[in-house]
Design an enzyme around this catalytic site. Sequence first.
Site: not given
Length: 279
Positions: A110, A160
């Site tokens: 991330e 994602d």
Amino acid sequence: MSLDKTWYTEEWAGQGSAISLKIKDKVHDEQSPYQRIEIYETETFGTLMTLDGLVMVTDRDNFMYHEMMSHPALFTHPDPKRVLVIGGGDCGTLHEVLKHPSVELAEQVELDERVTRVAEKFFPELCESNNDSRARLHFADGIKWVADAKPGSYDVIIVDSTDPVGPAAGLFSETFYKNCLKALRPNGVVVGQSESPLFHADLIRSVQKSFKAAGFRDVATLFFPQCTYPSGWWSATMACKQGSVAQFRAQDSAAKGFATRYYNHEIHAAALARPEFLR
């Protein structure tokens, strides 16, 4: 009739429509190095996280997105052991991935660490697998991570991501998909969120075309409801390095003891059906 300041409203750009949620309070607001992160408590959807004014996750409906981003891909792979999640800072997808007993390593990359730290405070149920011995959290550029990955590093890659603008735009490119192909093992599967089939059909076609141009053998898009995202209808596009997207371990996905709230083997099969306007 116009809504007052007790409502959170996101206008869906270029669509002449919007979503509004009745809020009780704003409980967090910060500017990270990458984006503005806000947390609201709503009357009917529980806790809400927005990034730069766009809905990312709510307590009430996040399970549909996280389950459909993870389980179809993992049950399509014959034996997923090493999984990479790109993005997914709220950690809900990682949590679903770790429900699979075959998984030995799940790495999440991330870009914005603050998203994860805020999620740990306000969405603890999504982050309860962060300390699983199989989980690894990295705060880095996912595009570079995949480009630098050794060939054959992963069985499944889950993208994602946020919308395809700014830093996330590169996650929808043929170059990125070629790097995913290289990073995957022979039976590898990659899946990425691909926006609304009603509002963004051109993007879905572009993603499918880019996967095929990158060298993936088979590509298909899954469709599922997501009421707080634009149009209330969402998609994820999945590609296989070998084999067919339509072949999945239905018996394993129907096994007792595998806890989900939306996904099951029948939903999986139905999600692969294409609406006529997208054929």
